[in-house]
Design an enzyme around this catalytic site. Structure first.
Site, short mmCIF file in Angstrom:
data_model
loop_
_atom_site.label_atom_id
_atom_site.label_comp_id
_atom_site.label_asym_id
_atom_site.label_seq_id
_atom_site.Cartn_x
_atom_site.Cartn_y
_atom_site.Cartn_z
N GLU A 23 -41.97 -64.46 -22.65
CA GLU A 23 -41.09 -63.32 -22.90
C GLU A 23 -41.77 -61.99 -22.58
O GLU A 23 -43.00 -61.93 -22.44
CB GLU A 23 -40.62 -63.33 -24.35
CG GLU A 23 -41.74 -63.14 -25.35
CD GLU A 23 -41.23 -62.79 -26.74
OE1 GLU A 23 -40.88 -61.61 -26.95
OE2 GLU A 23 -41.20 -63.68 -27.61
N LYS A 85 -35.21 -53.46 -26.07
CA LYS A 85 -35.11 -54.90 -26.32
C LYS A 85 -33.70 -55.34 -25.97
O LYS A 85 -32.73 -54.70 -26.37
CB LYS A 85 -35.38 -55.20 -27.79
CG LYS A 85 -36.83 -55.13 -28.21
CD LYS A 85 -36.97 -55.31 -29.71
CE LYS A 85 -36.49 -56.66 -30.19
NZ LYS A 85 -36.69 -56.84 -31.64
N VAL A 105 -36.48 -63.60 -27.52
CA VAL A 105 -36.44 -65.06 -27.40
C VAL A 105 -35.10 -65.49 -26.81
O VAL A 105 -35.04 -66.32 -25.89
CB VAL A 105 -36.68 -65.73 -28.77
CG1 VAL A 105 -36.35 -67.22 -28.72
CG2 VAL A 105 -38.14 -65.53 -29.20
N ASP A 137 -27.87 -60.37 -41.72
CA ASP A 137 -28.82 -60.14 -40.63
C ASP A 137 -29.47 -61.46 -40.22
O ASP A 137 -30.43 -61.92 -40.86
CB ASP A 137 -29.87 -59.12 -41.06
CG ASP A 137 -30.70 -58.61 -39.88
OD1 ASP A 137 -30.57 -59.18 -38.78
OD2 ASP A 137 -31.48 -57.65 -40.06
N ASP A 141 -31.46 -65.38 -31.87
CA ASP A 141 -32.29 -66.49 -31.37
C ASP A 141 -31.75 -67.84 -31.85
O ASP A 141 -31.80 -68.83 -31.11
CB ASP A 141 -33.73 -66.35 -31.88
CG ASP A 141 -34.44 -65.12 -31.35
OD1 ASP A 141 -33.88 -64.43 -30.47
OD2 ASP A 141 -35.57 -64.84 -31.82
N LYS A 158 -40.97 -66.10 -37.55
CA LYS A 158 -41.85 -65.02 -38.01
C LYS A 158 -41.88 -64.99 -39.54
O LYS A 158 -40.85 -65.12 -40.19
CB LYS A 158 -41.39 -63.68 -37.44
CG LYS A 158 -41.52 -63.62 -35.92
CD LYS A 158 -41.10 -62.28 -35.37
CE LYS A 158 -41.32 -62.21 -33.87
NZ LYS A 158 -40.37 -63.01 -33.09
#
Length: 307
Positions: A23, A85, A105, A137, A141, A158
């Site tokens: 990425e 992004k 991703v 939220d 991905d 993460k």
């Protein structure tokens, strides 16, 4: 079609050799220049050293580039966070406006699949954010893993996320969550989370066999292979969770929302830990690149299944 393959990548795909997607958000938003460029080029070198062909993916002048040149990676690093992004919803706008975009991703998966690349190595995927029962939220991905035929090798979701809820969504979406030589979901900065993966993989051949079985059956969607950070770079779970809570409190006070959450939290965690978390992040990506390439090599072995 708004996509361009690097000739080396195109040839490798045609010849059935292992190509590894990488990425570009990690370059533009993951760390400062020139460390971002140095890290990106080192990841490419690790892929090559293990017998694969790296394909760093980004959007340049409205074209999805599968396999950026060293000069293009350098420019991504220099421009840094001025490059937006880009997730699935943003692609039509970026294409139409002929802009630059850093692939998350989700968009790396989309462009990899369009280019014919099966394997994608990253640090950690996005997932369900803490407090998502109130904010809704949830990273795009997870939707992409549900629908796009790419195998993602990472160190788990993460650690700033709600890992338990992330696993629940992946289960609902039918995404296999596999642990590379582990029965427990890695938590990005740490090797353990207290949560079980769906299946533990013995080795690269075991992983390749599962990917092949899913593709041969025509079962659409991604596969998630989680690979723990090397022991020597793993952080103390209690300490990193304390730091994450501190970063979350500051994010809430500042009213940061949406796609700005992850870069803010990662940067804040790095600041609080004096750069230790960033070093762990880099090391886990290096490790994922090595393991991901070994899996891809097994998948593309010419004598596969005939031993």
């Amino acid at each position: 079609m708004n996509i361009r393959l690097k000739p080396e990548v195109e040839q490798a795909i045609r010849e059935g050799r292992p190509v590894i997607a990488l990425e570009s958000t990690i370059i533009s938003h993951g760390m400062p220049y020139p460390q971002n460029v140095e890290t990106a080029l080192q990841v490419e070198k690790i892929v090559r050293d293990h017998g694969g062909v790296p394909a760093t993916i980004g959007i340049i002048d409205g074209v999805g580039v599968v396999g950026m040149s060293e000069e293009e990676i350098e420019e991504f690093g220099r421009r840094g966070q001025s490059i937006p992004k880009v997730s699935r919803r943003d692609l039509p706008v970026i294409f139409a406006e002929k802009s630059w975009g850093a692939t998350t991703v989700a968009t790396t998966m989309i462009l990899a699949a369009k280019g014919g690349v099966e394997f994608f190595v990253t640090g950690g995927i996005g997932g369900v954010h803490r407090g998502a029962e109130l904010t809704f939220d949830v990273s795009a991905d997870l939707e992409e893993l549900a629908r796009t035929n790419v195998t993602v090798i990472c160190a788990g979701a993460k650690a700033i996320l709600d890992l338990e809820k992330t696993l629940e969504v992946l289960e609902t979406k039918g995404v296999p969550v596999l642990g590379y030589q582990t029965e427990e979901l890695p938590a990005f900065y740490t090797r353990t989370s207290g949560l079980k993966v769906d299946y533990a993989l013995k080795d690269a051949a075991d992983a390749a066999a599962i990917v092949r079985a899913k593709r041969e059956f025509g079962l659409d969607g991604g596969i998630l292979i989680t690979n723990p950070i090397p022991e020597e770079y793993s952080m103390d779970p209690e300490e990193i969770n304390r730091v994450i809570e501190e970063a979350l409190e500051e994010m809430d006070k500042k009213g940061i929302k949406g796609k700005e959450c992850t870069p803010f939290l990662l940067a804040k965690v790095a600041e609080i830990t004096g750069g230790e978390s960033l070093n762990s992040n880099i090391r886990l990506v290096f490790n994922n690149a090595a393991v991901g390439t070994e899996i891809a090599k097994e998948y593309f072995r010419k004598d596969y299944g005939r031993e």
